[in-house]
Scaffold this active site. Sequence first.
Site, PDB file in Angstrom:
ATOM      1  N   HIS A   1       0.842  -1.205   0.000  1.00 31.43           N
ATOM      2  CA  HIS A   1       0.000   0.000   0.000  1.00 31.43           C
ATOM      3  C   HIS A   1       0.874   1.251   0.000  1.00 31.43           C
ATOM      4  O   HIS A   1       0.553   2.245  -0.647  1.00 31.43           O
ATOM      5  CB  HIS A   1      -0.881   0.060   1.257  1.00 31.43           C
TER       6      HIS A   1
ATOM      7  N   GLY B   1      -2.757  -1.763  -6.885  1.00 29.45           N
ATOM      8  CA  GLY B   1      -1.619  -2.672  -6.950  1.00 29.45           C
ATOM      9  C   GLY B   1      -1.862  -3.750  -7.992  1.00 29.45           C
ATOM     10  O   GLY B   1      -2.962  -4.313  -8.075  1.00 29.45           O
TER      11      GLY B   1
ATOM     12  N   LYS C   1      -0.822  -6.651  -7.881  1.00 29.57           N
ATOM     13  CA  LYS C   1      -1.006  -7.989  -7.314  1.00 29.57           C
ATOM     14  C   LYS C   1      -2.422  -8.468  -7.626  1.00 29.57           C
ATOM     15  O   LYS C   1      -2.641  -9.616  -7.960  1.00 29.57           O
ATOM     16  CB  LYS C   1      -0.774  -8.009  -5.810  1.00 29.57           C
ATOM     17  N   ASP C   2      -3.364  -7.544  -7.495  1.00 31.56           N
ATOM     18  CA  ASP C   2      -4.744  -7.858  -7.881  1.00 31.56           C
ATOM     19  C   ASP C   2      -4.929  -7.446  -9.340  1.00 31.56           C
ATOM     20  O   ASP C   2      -5.672  -6.514  -9.648  1.00 31.56           O
ATOM     21  CB  ASP C   2      -5.722  -7.106  -6.977  1.00 31.56           C
TER      22      ASP C   2
ATOM     23  N   GLN D   1      -8.368  -7.328 -10.706  1.00 29.15           N
ATOM     24  CA  GLN D   1      -9.071  -6.129 -10.230  1.00 29.15           C
ATOM     25  C   GLN D   1      -8.692  -4.913 -11.081  1.00 29.15           C
ATOM     26  O   GLN D   1      -9.551  -4.114 -11.458  1.00 29.15           O
ATOM     27  CB  GLN D   1      -8.723  -5.884  -8.763  1.00 29.15           C
TER      28      GLN D   1
ATOM     29  N   SER E   1      -2.022  -8.216   3.015  1.00 32.63           N
ATOM     30  CA  SER E   1      -2.513  -8.100   4.396  1.00 32.63           C
ATOM     31  C   SER E   1      -2.832  -9.477   4.952  1.00 32.63           C
ATOM     32  O   SER E   1      -2.791  -9.703   6.152  1.00 32.63           O
ATOM     33  CB  SER E   1      -3.784  -7.260   4.437  1.00 32.63           C
TER      34      SER E   1
HETATM   35  O1  PAF Z   1      -8.015  -4.039  -3.383  1.00 30.09           O
HETATM   36  C1  PAF Z   1      -8.701  -3.705  -2.395  1.00 30.09           C
HETATM   37  O2  PAF Z   1      -8.195  -3.487  -1.290  1.00 30.09           O
HETATM   38  C2  PAF Z   1     -10.197  -3.561  -2.566  1.00 30.09           C
HETATM   39  O3  PAF Z   1     -10.697  -4.501  -3.471  1.00 30.09           O
HETATM   40  C3  PAF Z   1     -10.643  -2.134  -2.946  1.00 30.09           C
HETATM   41  C4  PAF Z   1     -10.075  -1.718  -4.283  1.00 30.09           C
HETATM   42  C5  PAF Z   1     -10.199  -1.161  -1.874  1.00 30.09           C
HETATM   43  C6  PAF Z   1     -12.164  -2.074  -3.054  1.00 30.09           C
HETATM   44  O4  PAF Z   1     -12.780  -2.406  -1.843  1.00 30.09           O
END
Ligand code: PAF
Length: 285
Positions: A37, A147, A149-150, A153, A186
């Site tokens: 982060h 990030g 990593k996801d 996403q 995390s």
């Molecule tokens: O990656 C995350 O921590 C979550 O999916 C996010 C983008 C904050 C949405 O809740």
Amino acid sequence: MKIVNRIDELRTMLTEEKTEGKTVGFVPTMGYLHEGHLSLIHAARKENEVVVISIFVNPLQFGPGEDFDQYPRDIEHDEALAREAGVDYLFYPTVAEMYGERPTVTVKVHERTDCLCGKSRPGHFDGVATVLTKLFNIVAPTRAYFGLKDAQQVAVVEGLIRDFNFPIELVGVDIKREEDGLALSSRNVNLTPEERTEAVHISKSLRLIREAIENGSTPAAALAEGIGYLQGHITGSIDYLEALSYPELKSITDVRETIIVAAAVQYSKVRLIDNVIIKNEQPRG
Ligand code: PAF
């Protein structure tokens, strides 16, 4: 650093900043901040005049048997790290502040979700897209940082920003790793010591596959090798180990396209994900 719990308060404060012409970098998080982060916050700090982070463990993106209750939380620790990293606004709303009693409208993602984590987490990316739509409307940032990593996403957010015409620049930031190569998460604190030791083989298997593809193996052959390696080195169960085009997340039809090799491994209390992206810059011909 200002800590803000209310949507209207944050809006008022950020409107003031924006009327002064300031750019706003936004890092949405679910808290329990770590180096990963912080690398997003540092990137946002470098490129924007105002930095906003949100900490909100979003119930909408957790399925019924998932770890919403066990998701690690430590707001004092997060506050200290955020302050030290130079965050200007920490948005920390309650579930009631974000959703009231129950949302009446949610967002549904139609592409890039029928594979990788989307397959075993039905509704997960709908929850992510819903909360991000809200957060993007509340913060209205110039740039938003995620990030890699996801990576799935990031692919979904790219579609969300484009399809909903958010005037936001998406910035994907490279994965931060422990010294042995384990991707920071995390959730790593929920690994047993034995699981933590063997989890290093996840990133090793991805590197092996990347090297094989770069040395001319077909993705299928490289994957078979990587899966064999991983099965022989870990006790966790492999949820997936796949190679797809990126960011489309479709089957690979041309090895010259950008490829993601991604893995998910289920351990006793935690599911780990990791990936490598192979950017193919060779001229197409
Ligand atoms: O990656 C995350 O921590 C979550 O999916 C996010 C983008 C904050 C949405 O809740």
